[in-house]
Design a protein around this motif. Structure first.
Motif, PDB file in Angstrom:
ATOM      1  N   SER A  86       0.814  -1.212   0.000  1.00 62.58           N
ATOM      2  CA  SER A  86       0.000   0.000   0.000  1.00 62.58           C
ATOM      3  C   SER A  86       0.848   1.263   0.000  1.00 62.58           C
ATOM      4  O   SER A  86       0.530   2.227  -0.675  1.00 62.58           O
ATOM      5  N   ASP A 217      -8.048   7.728  -4.528  1.00 62.79           N
ATOM      6  CA  ASP A 217      -7.723   6.422  -3.951  1.00 62.79           C
ATOM      7  C   ASP A 217      -6.830   6.619  -2.736  1.00 62.79           C
ATOM      8  O   ASP A 217      -6.471   7.740  -2.373  1.00 62.79           O
ATOM      9  N   ARG A 218      -6.449   5.536  -2.109  1.00 61.68           N
ATOM     10  CA  ARG A 218      -5.741   5.605  -0.830  1.00 61.68           C
ATOM     11  C   ARG A 218      -4.365   6.260  -0.943  1.00 61.68           C
ATOM     12  O   ARG A 218      -3.814   6.732   0.052  1.00 61.68           O
ATOM     13  N   ARG A 364      -9.870  -2.745   5.616  1.00 64.25           N
ATOM     14  CA  ARG A 364     -10.175  -2.961   4.202  1.00 64.25           C
ATOM     15  C   ARG A 364      -8.913  -3.137   3.357  1.00 64.25           C
ATOM     16  O   ARG A 364      -7.834  -2.709   3.754  1.00 64.25           O
ATOM     17  N   THR A 365      -9.107  -3.747   2.194  1.00 64.05           N
ATOM     18  CA  THR A 365      -8.002  -3.998   1.263  1.00 64.05           C
ATOM     19  C   THR A 365      -7.707  -2.699   0.527  1.00 64.05           C
ATOM     20  O   THR A 365      -8.234  -2.438  -0.563  1.00 64.05           O
ATOM     21  N   ALA A 368      -6.990  -2.390  -3.222  1.00 66.36           N
ATOM     22  CA  ALA A 368      -7.967  -2.855  -4.211  1.00 66.36           C
ATOM     23  C   ALA A 368      -8.436  -1.688  -5.075  1.00 66.36           C
ATOM     24  O   ALA A 368      -8.796  -0.633  -4.566  1.00 66.36           O
ATOM     25  N   TYR A 371     -12.919   0.744  -6.452  1.00 66.66           N
ATOM     26  CA  TYR A 371     -13.906   0.937  -5.377  1.00 66.66           C
ATOM     27  C   TYR A 371     -13.884   2.393  -4.927  1.00 66.66           C
ATOM     28  O   TYR A 371     -12.854   3.082  -5.031  1.00 66.66           O
ATOM     29  N   GLU A 376     -13.551  -0.273  -0.005  1.00 71.02           N
ATOM     30  CA  GLU A 376     -12.908  -1.470  -0.533  1.00 71.02           C
ATOM     31  C   GLU A 376     -13.371  -2.702   0.258  1.00 71.02           C
ATOM     32  O   GLU A 376     -13.849  -2.578   1.385  1.00 71.02           O
ATOM     33  N   TYR A 379     -10.399  -7.067   4.221  1.00 71.43           N
ATOM     34  CA  TYR A 379      -9.207  -7.872   3.934  1.00 71.43           C
ATOM     35  C   TYR A 379      -9.336  -9.267   4.554  1.00 71.43           C
ATOM     36  O   TYR A 379      -9.929  -9.440   5.621  1.00 71.43           O
TER      37      TYR A 379
END
Lengths: 394, 75
Positions: A86, A217-218, A364-365, A368, A371, A376, A379
């Motif tokens: 990540s 996104d993350r 959470r993943t 991914a 999403y 997401e 996990y």
């Protein structure tokens, strides 16, 4: 050896020492642990992480009163875990742990001391444990107490200026009780107090800040975590082992844990051991479940883009999340030497395999794709744990 | 922690001054219990490792009945 200087001998500790000295005058016989050497290869593989290496444990007794043991243990780590994927880069590292211990037997009392030193490129840990055990009630009961003191140094690769410390104190009471000719019980209580730098310096929180304009996104949300610098936890376990009507044993264990971070965890394990005497084999099967509630400051994702207040403490370590694990394991031991040969009394080789499934309820993943941010899938991953070891008893 | 100290002192000092209790399972009746299959942790090298595996991946720690060292190797 600053570990010895950091110990604060509080009133409780002094009271307990006086109690131990009061009882260390009675007599008749306990026994030292058996003399043996084990050479093990271990491997953990799961969630993008592989950790393997040797562990060598040697114990030698002298004059029926002194037992000395030493352990050399290595973790070779290859990691591309979900955290690493990540916001980091896959890495390889090695941890070496060395420990020495001594047990001194006097009548019904055993005094134990051990020292452990663990080193990694970014983490050093030293711990000292003092223990005392005594047989009571015609040797139906064994009471053991242990005090552990740990002193760790935390560093971070790529951050040469960073270094922090962590101290740890453990207090443990164990009571082993013979209930019937075929049933034995053990109760363990332990209190763990930690103070200092308690988080992983590489791990990040996922927070969308007001300045994160256009982040979808993350990758744009990673912020430094902030943990409390103190954690106190209490654990209690109850274990039973029962000799069945034929030569086999059934065991069950329950443990509950709670701490000042609001983590509540409990596990239950059941196992069955079955020797096949004609083949000098011993088989073992086991099943274990674990579930825990999240720490009060665990946050998988926080949308603070609208100016919402960010809590003082926040972290995204998946070990602080709400989740459960389920394990099944099998083991087989082959005693290929069961009568004396040269200096050996017995020798065996053992193989154990455990499969562990991790299912997270609020972690959470993050990696991914496709999403909405913070939506997401939860996990989950499986891990395989293998141990193969050779044992010589002499 | 105070409760652990209290229970320990009561157990050890109390038991040391209590008149000896006749064991309800005599020493010669402990053959089944002495069988190696009745040991809670027959192989320390193996059980210490499993304690470490769970400690590194679960929030709960302690009261395992065995020992384990420091460090982690689990990030």
């Amino acid at each position: 050896m600053s570990i010895f200087l950091n110990v604060s001998f509080n009133v409780n500790f002094v009271v307990l020492m006086i109690g131990l000295l009061l009882v260390a005058t009675h007599s008749v016989a306990a026994v030292l642990p058996e003399e043996r050497s084990d050479v093990m290869f271990h491997e953990y593989e799961g969630g993008g992480v592989t950790i393997n290496g040797p562990s060598i444990l040697v114990r030698k007794n002298f004059m029926d009163r002194i037992s000395i043991n030493a352990n050399y243990y290595v973790d070779n780590v290859t990691s591309a875990s979900i955290d690493v994927l990540s916001y980091g880069s896959p890495y390889v590292e090695e941890r070496i742990e060395q420990s020495v211990g001594i047990d001194l037997l006097r009548d019904k009392n055993i005094v134990s001391m051990s020292f452990t030193n663990s080193t990694e490129n970014d983490y050093d840990a030293k711990s000292f444990v003092f223990g005392f055990s005594r047989d009571l009630f015609g040797d139906l009961t064994t009471v053991s107490v242990k005090f552990g003191f740990g002193d760790d140094v935390v560093r971070a690769t790529g951050q040469a200026a960073f270094e922090d410390t962590l101290t740890r104190k453990n207090y443990q009471l164990s009571v082993s009780q013979i209930l019937t000719k075929k049933l034995i019980m053990a109760v363990n209580l332990e209190s763990i107090n930690e103070e200092g730098f308690l988080r992983n310096p590489y791990r990040k929180s996922s927070i969308l800040m007001p300045s994160d304009v256009g982040v979808i996104d993350r990758q744009g949300t990673w912020e430094e975590e902030n943990y409390p610098n103190r954690r106190t936890g209490d654990a209690a376990s109850l274990r039973f082992k029962y000799y069945l009507p034929y030569r086999a044993a059934l065991r069950a264990e329950y443990r509950h844990y709670s701490d000042s971070w609001d983590i509540q965890g409990s596990n239950f394990e059941i196992g069955y051991t079955h020797p096949i005497e004609a083949l000098n084999l011993t088989l073992d099967v086991r099943y274990r479940t674990y579930q825990q509630e999240a720490a009060f400051f665990f946050i998988d994702f926080l949308d603070a883009s609208n100016g919402a207040e960010i809590p003082t403490f926040h972290g995204r370590d998946k070990e602080l999340a709400e989740y459960s694990t389920t394990s099944v394991g099998v083991g087989i031991k082959w005693e290929f030497l069961s009568s004396r040969w040269l200096v050996l009394d017995k020798a065996s080789i053992s193989l154990n395999y455990d499969h562990i499934a991790f299912e997270y309820d609020n972690y959470r993943t993050a990696e991914a794709g496709g999403y909405e941010l913070g939506q997401e899938p939860f996990y989950e991953f499986d891990a395989n744990v293998t141990r193969i070891f050779f044992t010589a008893i002499y | 922690m105070k409760s652990i100290v209290f229970v320990t002192v009561i157990l050890l000092t109390g038991c040391s001054v209590t008149p000896s209790i006749t064991p309800w399972v005599k020493p010669y009746e402990r053959g089944y219990l002495a069988d190696p299959i009745m040991s809670f942790e027959p192989d320390a090298v193996s059980s210490n490792y499993m304690h470490h595996v769970y400690q590194a991946r679960e929030g709960a720690r302690g009261a395992e009945g065995g020992g384990s060292g420091g460090g982690c190797g689990c990030n």
